[in-house]
Design a protein around this motif. Structure first.
Motif, mmCIF file in Angstrom:
data_model
loop_
_atom_site.group_PDB
_atom_site.id
_atom_site.type_symbol
_atom_site.label_atom_id
_atom_site.label_comp_id
_atom_site.label_asym_id
_atom_site.label_seq_id
_atom_site.Cartn_x
_atom_site.Cartn_y
_atom_site.Cartn_z
ATOM 1 N N ASN A 95 36.307 -31.187 9.591
ATOM 2 C CA ASN A 95 37.756 -31.154 9.469
ATOM 3 C C ASN A 95 38.256 -32.390 8.715
ATOM 4 O O ASN A 95 37.738 -33.500 8.915
ATOM 5 C CB ASN A 95 38.419 -31.184 10.862
ATOM 6 C CG ASN A 95 38.039 -30.004 11.715
ATOM 7 O OD1 ASN A 95 38.551 -28.917 11.554
ATOM 8 N ND2 ASN A 95 37.119 -30.229 12.658
ATOM 9 N N ARG A 96 39.260 -32.196 7.859
ATOM 10 C CA ARG A 96 40.044 -33.344 7.411
ATOM 11 C C ARG A 96 40.713 -33.939 8.640
ATOM 12 O O ARG A 96 41.125 -33.225 9.556
ATOM 13 C CB ARG A 96 41.088 -32.889 6.397
ATOM 14 C CG ARG A 96 42.025 -34.000 5.956
ATOM 15 C CD ARG A 96 43.142 -33.460 5.095
ATOM 16 N NE ARG A 96 42.656 -33.021 3.794
ATOM 17 C CZ ARG A 96 43.091 -31.925 3.171
ATOM 18 N NH1 ARG A 96 44.005 -31.149 3.749
ATOM 19 N NH2 ARG A 96 42.616 -31.596 1.994
ATOM 20 N N VAL A 97 40.879 -35.258 8.683
ATOM 21 C CA VAL A 97 41.443 -35.885 9.877
ATOM 22 C C VAL A 97 42.971 -35.804 9.870
ATOM 23 O O VAL A 97 43.577 -35.329 10.824
ATOM 24 C CB VAL A 97 40.947 -37.332 10.021
ATOM 25 C CG1 VAL A 97 41.596 -38.010 11.225
ATOM 26 C CG2 VAL A 97 39.421 -37.358 10.171
ATOM 27 N N GLY A 122 40.545 -35.199 -0.192
ATOM 28 C CA GLY A 122 41.010 -36.088 0.850
ATOM 29 C C GLY A 122 40.286 -35.829 2.163
ATOM 30 O O GLY A 122 40.869 -35.294 3.100
ATOM 31 N N GLY A 123 39.012 -36.217 2.237
ATOM 32 C CA GLY A 123 38.233 -35.923 3.438
ATOM 33 C C GLY A 123 38.779 -36.602 4.677
ATOM 34 O O GLY A 123 38.832 -36.002 5.752
ATOM 35 N N GLY A 124 39.205 -37.877 4.539
ATOM 36 C CA GLY A 124 39.773 -38.577 5.673
ATOM 37 C C GLY A 124 41.236 -38.281 5.863
ATOM 38 O O GLY A 124 41.686 -37.925 6.961
ATOM 39 N N ILE A 125 42.013 -38.417 4.782
ATOM 40 C CA ILE A 125 43.454 -38.196 4.860
ATOM 41 C C ILE A 125 43.959 -37.731 3.504
ATOM 42 O O ILE A 125 43.587 -38.287 2.469
ATOM 43 C CB ILE A 125 44.187 -39.471 5.328
ATOM 44 C CG1 ILE A 125 45.709 -39.292 5.335
ATOM 45 C CG2 ILE A 125 43.785 -40.690 4.518
ATOM 46 C CD1 ILE A 125 46.462 -40.432 6.009
ATOM 47 N N ALA A 126 44.791 -36.701 3.520
ATOM 48 C CA ALA A 126 45.426 -36.186 2.303
ATOM 49 C C ALA A 126 46.934 -36.277 2.490
ATOM 50 O O ALA A 126 47.470 -35.857 3.513
ATOM 51 C CB ALA A 126 45.006 -34.740 2.040
ATOM 52 N N SER A 142 33.606 -40.353 5.293
ATOM 53 C CA SER A 142 34.254 -39.069 5.055
ATOM 54 C C SER A 142 33.897 -38.560 3.668
ATOM 55 O O SER A 142 33.515 -39.344 2.788
ATOM 56 C CB SER A 142 35.774 -39.194 5.214
ATOM 57 O OG SER A 142 36.102 -39.494 6.559
ATOM 58 N N SER A 143 34.028 -37.265 3.450
ATOM 59 C CA SER A 143 33.618 -36.697 2.171
ATOM 60 C C SER A 143 34.514 -35.536 1.784
ATOM 61 O O SER A 143 35.134 -34.883 2.619
ATOM 62 C CB SER A 143 32.155 -36.228 2.236
ATOM 63 O OG SER A 143 31.996 -35.190 3.187
ATOM 64 N N ALA A 144 34.563 -35.304 0.465
ATOM 65 C CA ALA A 144 35.325 -34.195 -0.100
ATOM 66 C C ALA A 144 34.829 -33.956 -1.515
ATOM 67 O O ALA A 144 34.174 -34.818 -2.109
ATOM 68 C CB ALA A 144 36.823 -34.499 -0.103
ATOM 69 N N PHE A 145 35.152 -32.804 -2.071
ATOM 70 C CA PHE A 145 34.846 -32.563 -3.479
ATOM 71 C C PHE A 145 35.554 -33.606 -4.338
ATOM 72 O O PHE A 145 34.975 -34.201 -5.245
ATOM 73 C CB PHE A 145 35.294 -31.150 -3.857
ATOM 74 C CG PHE A 145 34.931 -30.760 -5.268
ATOM 75 C CD1 PHE A 145 33.672 -30.259 -5.557
ATOM 76 C CD2 PHE A 145 35.850 -30.889 -6.298
ATOM 77 C CE1 PHE A 145 33.331 -29.895 -6.855
ATOM 78 C CE2 PHE A 145 35.516 -30.530 -7.598
ATOM 79 C CZ PHE A 145 34.253 -30.034 -7.882
ATOM 80 N N ALA A 147 38.187 -37.142 -3.842
ATOM 81 C CA ALA A 147 38.808 -38.088 -2.904
ATOM 82 C C ALA A 147 38.137 -38.042 -1.535
ATOM 83 O O ALA A 147 38.684 -37.489 -0.573
ATOM 84 C CB ALA A 147 40.307 -37.831 -2.780
ATOM 85 N N GLY A 148 36.967 -38.634 -1.447
ATOM 86 C CA GLY A 148 36.235 -38.593 -0.189
ATOM 87 C C GLY A 148 36.992 -39.191 0.978
ATOM 88 O O GLY A 148 37.003 -38.639 2.080
ATOM 89 N N GLY A 149 37.646 -40.351 0.753
ATOM 90 C CA GLY A 149 38.347 -41.015 1.845
ATOM 91 C C GLY A 149 39.812 -40.666 1.928
ATOM 92 O O GLY A 149 40.279 -40.094 2.918
ATOM 93 N N VAL A 150 40.578 -41.020 0.878
ATOM 94 C CA VAL A 150 42.036 -40.908 0.901
ATOM 95 C C VAL A 150 42.510 -40.267 -0.401
ATOM 96 O O VAL A 150 42.101 -40.701 -1.491
ATOM 97 C CB VAL A 150 42.705 -42.288 1.062
ATOM 98 C CG1 VAL A 150 44.226 -42.152 1.124
ATOM 99 C CG2 VAL A 150 42.172 -43.017 2.290
ATOM 100 N N ALA A 151 43.394 -39.275 -0.302
ATOM 101 C CA ALA A 151 44.032 -38.672 -1.473
ATOM 102 C C ALA A 151 45.540 -38.874 -1.373
ATOM 103 O O ALA A 151 46.159 -38.477 -0.380
ATOM 104 C CB ALA A 151 43.719 -37.186 -1.571
ATOM 105 N N ALA A 152 46.130 -39.504 -2.394
ATOM 106 C CA ALA A 152 47.584 -39.688 -2.478
ATOM 107 C C ALA A 152 48.079 -38.906 -3.687
ATOM 108 O O ALA A 152 47.847 -39.301 -4.833
ATOM 109 C CB ALA A 152 47.934 -41.164 -2.611
ATOM 110 N N ASP A 153 48.750 -37.775 -3.436
ATOM 111 C CA ASP A 153 49.151 -36.846 -4.486
ATOM 112 C C ASP A 153 50.665 -36.662 -4.532
ATOM 113 O O ASP A 153 51.366 -36.868 -3.537
ATOM 114 C CB ASP A 153 48.518 -35.467 -4.245
ATOM 115 C CG ASP A 153 47.028 -35.444 -4.526
ATOM 116 O OD1 ASP A 153 46.614 -35.983 -5.556
ATOM 117 O OD2 ASP A 153 46.282 -34.887 -3.689
ATOM 118 N N GLN A 154 51.154 -36.232 -5.695
ATOM 119 C CA GLN A 154 52.499 -35.694 -5.854
ATOM 120 C C GLN A 154 53.596 -36.617 -5.318
ATOM 121 O O GLN A 154 54.295 -36.320 -4.366
ATOM 122 C CB GLN A 154 52.596 -34.322 -5.162
ATOM 123 C CG GLN A 154 51.733 -33.267 -5.836
ATOM 124 C CD GLN A 154 51.790 -31.941 -5.111
ATOM 125 O OE1 GLN A 154 50.766 -31.395 -4.733
ATOM 126 N NE2 GLN A 154 52.973 -31.413 -4.930
#
Length: 399
Positions: A95-97, A122-126, A142-145, A147-154
């Protein structure tokens, strides 16, 4: 009689206003969603889901393993753990956290660890279209395709302060530790280390900066002060930080970029001075910069703090190498407190990076800025208000 009615209504309003926000205490580590914190137990998920705007969710020490999806704050709130070593939110590698995707809200996440998250982005937080402050935290493993850790978008406005972003993986694309896309990132007194973007042709092992890839945002703005970005890697370029095309603003001061395979910086960043890079790739040409210099750091450890960091070894060029101007007097200056919340000793020059090697507890060094008083309606103001209502109320009624 009309005056008394007005007096009663205004009194109730003034008494009730300060009581609107509440503290919600989590009392079970079990991940459950029954929509209530009044039924004998209160899970972290239920506390977040039932919080009203402005509430604080208090999360005691413990490991909170998520089993039914990401935590999704939908109103402005504070989520406060005991500290990053004892309060752990675990995505269970499935799960994403945290997923903060409910428009222009403000969320503070403080004093906890986000670990073992997994998602597509955003594996940890999106985060999307929100203002988020992450303080005294760890985002790890944490992992994702993307932004493994943190994704800050839009058009997100993200502040990461006194945190450690460690050992996260973008296993298909870019941005192992932090990905910023059409958003703003302020990175203060933090360590970004061990993050990776290993797929062929991918960039930004530690930090990747893009713009408008997911729509809804323009160029990104990144400010990095007193932070340490080391030992990250990317298969292509930007092992430490990658800045994509699109007119992004990335300024750095009093920070370390070192030992990041795929270059510390690709391309160079805008230096405000007093930085170190180990391979000469960061375009460090401002006052106090030390390009192509080893920062000579000790091993990753707590070093008296609650989030892992790198303490400079004796003789390190980072020691007393920072901006000699007064702390916190501009983006080019050092921060007053380091990642461990230790302050610069009185009369000393700050160190470069996230840790002040001879920092002292607050109160021992230069005085902290005085707290700003919150304006309140005192007794005199209250009486004046009542007097005005008594005088003007009947006038309004006659009209």
């Amino acid at each position: 009689m009309q005056f008394l009615r007005r007096f009663f209504c205004v009194s109730i309003l003034l008494i009730a206003l300060p009581l609107q926000a509440a503290d919600i205490s989590v009392d079970t580590t079990t991940d459950e969603s029954d929509g209530s914190c009044a039924d004998g137990d209160c899970s972290l998920r239920d506390a977040i889901d039932t919080a009203a705007a402005g509430d604080r969710v208090l999360v005691p020490a413990g490991t909170y393993t998520l089993t039914i999806g990401a935590l999704t704050p939908t109103v402005s709130m504070e989520i406060l753990g005991e500290d990053a070593q004892s309060t752990v939110i675990d995505g269970d590698a499935t799960n994403r956290v945290f997923d903060i995707n409910s428009g222009p809200i403000t969320v503070t996440i403080e004093g906890l660890s986000i670990v073992n998250g997994r998602s597509g982005r955003g594996g940890g937080i999106a985060i999307r279209e929100a203002t988020v402050v992450m303080r005294d935290c760890i985002v790890r493993d944490s992992s994702a395709f993307n932004a493994g850790g943190v994704a800050a978008d839009q058009s997100t406005d993200l502040t990461i302060e006194r945190c450690a972003i460690l050992d996260n993986l973008a296993d298909g694309n870019s941005g192992g530790g932090v990905l910023v896309d059409g958003s703003a990132l302020t990175l203060l007194d933090s360590t970004v280390s061990g993050n990776s973007a290993p797929a062929a042709g991918r960039v930004g092992g530690g930090i990747a900066v893009f713009g408008s890839v997911r729509g809804g945002g323009g160029p990104s703005t990144v400010v990095i002060r007193n932070s340490t970005v080391v030992d990250n890697d990317a298969e292509d370029i930007g092992g430490g930080i990658y800045v994509g095309p699109g007119g992004h603003s990335v300024s750095v001061s009093n920070s370390i970029f070192a030992n990041n395979p795929g270059f510390d910086c690709s391309p160079g960043v805008t230096s405000l001075g007093w930085n170190i890079d180990s391979d000469g790739s960061c375009n460090l040409v401002a006052s106090g910069d030390q390009p192509s210099t080893s920062p000579d750091l000790g091993p990753l450890g707590l070093n008296g703090g609650s989030t892992p960091n790198y303490l400079p070894n004796p003789g390190s060029p980072a020691i007393d190498g920072g901006n000699p101007a007064a702390p916190d007097s501009g983006d080019a200056t050092c921060t007053l407190a380091d990642q461990r919340e230790l302050v610069i000793d009185g009369g000393d020059v700050c160190d470069i990076g996230a840790v002040e090697s001879d920092g002292v507890p607050a109160g021992s060094g230069p005085p902290l800025p005085p707290a700003q008083a919150i304006p309140t309606l005192g007794p005199v103001g209250f009486l004046v208000l009542l007097l005005l209502m008594a005088v003007l109320g009947p006038v309004a009624l006659r009209r």
